[in-house]
Write an enzyme that holds these catalytic residues in place. Structure first.
Site, short mmCIF file in Angstrom:
data_model
loop_
_atom_site.label_atom_id
_atom_site.label_comp_id
_atom_site.label_asym_id
_atom_site.label_seq_id
_atom_site.Cartn_x
_atom_site.Cartn_y
_atom_site.Cartn_z
N ASP A 129 5.56 14.22 51.12
CA ASP A 129 5.92 12.94 50.51
C ASP A 129 4.71 12.05 50.33
OD1 ASP A 129 8.84 13.04 50.24
OD2 ASP A 129 8.79 13.33 52.41
N GLY A 160 11.57 8.46 56.16
CA GLY A 160 12.39 9.55 56.68
C GLY A 160 13.47 8.97 57.60
N HIS A 166 5.93 15.57 46.39
CA HIS A 166 6.86 14.58 45.84
C HIS A 166 6.08 13.28 45.66
CE1 HIS A 166 10.75 12.03 46.78
NE2 HIS A 166 10.29 11.83 45.57
N HIS A 202 7.64 20.41 52.03
CA HIS A 202 7.80 19.20 51.20
C HIS A 202 6.84 18.12 51.72
CE1 HIS A 202 10.21 16.52 48.59
NE2 HIS A 202 10.04 15.61 49.54
N ASP A 222 17.10 15.52 48.38
CA ASP A 222 16.19 14.98 49.39
C ASP A 222 16.72 13.66 49.95
OD1 ASP A 222 13.94 14.16 50.80
OD2 ASP A 222 12.67 13.88 49.02
N MET A 262 3.37 8.55 49.12
CA MET A 262 3.87 7.18 48.86
C MET A 262 2.69 6.23 48.71
SD MET A 262 6.95 6.96 51.60
CE MET A 262 8.04 8.36 51.91
N SER A 316 10.52 18.43 55.40
CA SER A 316 9.63 17.35 54.97
C SER A 316 8.64 17.03 56.09
CB SER A 316 10.46 16.10 54.64
OG SER A 316 9.59 15.01 54.52
N GLY A 318 18.28 12.35 54.08
CA GLY A 318 19.43 12.26 54.98
C GLY A 318 20.23 13.55 55.12
N MET A 358 17.38 12.17 44.72
CA MET A 358 17.23 11.44 45.98
C MET A 358 18.60 10.98 46.46
SD MET A 358 14.09 11.56 46.75
CE MET A 358 14.35 10.65 48.27
N MET A 371 5.75 9.69 44.98
CA MET A 371 6.43 8.40 44.89
C MET A 371 5.35 7.36 44.59
SD MET A 371 9.03 9.05 48.02
CE MET A 371 8.07 10.45 48.57
C1 DX5 Z 1 12.10 9.85 51.60
C2 DX5 Z 1 11.39 11.17 51.42
C3 DX5 Z 1 12.08 12.31 52.06
C4 DX5 Z 1 12.23 12.22 53.55
C5 DX5 Z 1 13.34 13.13 53.97
O1 DX5 Z 1 11.45 8.90 50.87
O2 DX5 Z 1 11.25 11.47 50.04
O3 DX5 Z 1 11.48 13.55 51.71
O4 DX5 Z 1 11.06 12.56 54.23
O5 DX5 Z 1 13.52 12.95 55.34
P1 DX5 Z 1 14.97 12.88 56.01
O6 DX5 Z 1 15.56 14.26 55.91
O7 DX5 Z 1 14.65 12.49 57.42
O8 DX5 Z 1 15.76 11.87 55.26
ZN ZN Z 2 10.64 13.59 49.47
#
Ligand code: DX5
Ligand code: ZN
Length: 224
Positions: free
Chosen positions: A38, A147, A69, A36, A178, A40, A11, A180, A140, A71
């Site tokens: 993200d 992250g 992705h 990936h 996706d 937002m 990511s 953690g 998720m 969001m």
């Molecule tokens: C969270 C994102 C993830 C995030 C994953 O909202 O959708 O893609 O960046 O990062 P880690 O692996 O650090 O949780």
């Molecule tokens: Zn993501």
């Protein structure tokens, strides 16, 4: 028993944006299968990140599929823009739309893989009637927005349930997970049925990205 090889999708949210071109080159050399990204909007999640301009910038330097992705509330307003920016995969959240099938079909009309994403609290049956329209499901394992959060362990079971649902209703559908994911839990996530592993912090916080990616792959392969 599952035989597919695991796909690692770092990511970019955890990358150093000041050196984004170098980070893209470094992560691809390190063995990333997919990037990936993200997106937002500050409404659907309490954070703001990238827009289509960033996706086009990444596209310029990347040779991997770009997995966008979304969001966002009203994802229908942005599918065309992200398609034109160079997305190869787009996921929309089931919580963000009442017309998922229409939008999944629109994504596919651009020859882009269409995914449906679920927040941790969203039950699997919410996608029961759209599963036949998707190329992948994004589960998720943290509440989206940031992250570096800790994986919510009760959600691991959902991956297994999702795998069963796919086997019954859409065997070609891939499962992406996706949030953690790190070296302590990647093998279990894979074992439950994930084929695409998103990981941000666990990879980008280390100096040697290749070592982490290689270790993730070998941990997943070891279980079979
Ligand atoms: C969270 C994102 C993830 C995030 C994953 O909202 O959708 O893609 O960046 O990062 P880690 O692996 O650090 O949780
Ligand atoms: Zn993501």
């Amino acid at each position: 028993m599952k035989k597919n090889s695991v796909l690692i999708a770092p990511s970019l949210l955890s990358a150093d944006f000041g050196r984004l071109k170098d980070e893209i080159e470094k992560i691809e050399e390190a063995g990333a299968d997919i990037l990936h990204i993200d997106v937002m909007d500050g409404h659907f999640v309490p954070n703001i990140t990238f827009g289509p301009i960033m996706v086009s910038a990444v596209k310029k330097y990347s040779s991997r599929p770009l997995d966008v992705h979304l969001m966002l509330t009203n994802p229908e307003n942005f599918i065309k823009t992200f398609a034109e920016a160079g997305a190869d995969m787009i996921s929309i959240h089931i919580e963000a739309t009442n017309h998922a099938q229409r939008q999944l079909d629109e994504i596919k009309r651009y020859n882009i893989k269409a995914g449906i994403a679920l927040n941790p609290q969203t039950p699997l049956h919410h996608i029961k009637y759209v599963i036949s329209y998707v190329d992948f499901i994004l589960i998720m394992t943290v509440n989206p927005g940031f992250g570096g959060q800790k994986l919510l362990s009760p959600i691991i079971k959902k991956i297994k349930d999702c795998k069963e649902l796919c086997e019954r209703d859409n065997p070609d559908c891939q499962i992406e997970v996706d949030g953690g994911i790190d070296l302590t839990n990647v093998a279990e996530i894979y074992k439950m049925g994930a084929e695409i592993i998103v990981s941000g912090n666990a990879i980008f916080k280390e100096n040697d990205y290749a070592a982490v990616i290689e270790k993730m792959r070998s941990l997943c392969m070891k279980i079979f």
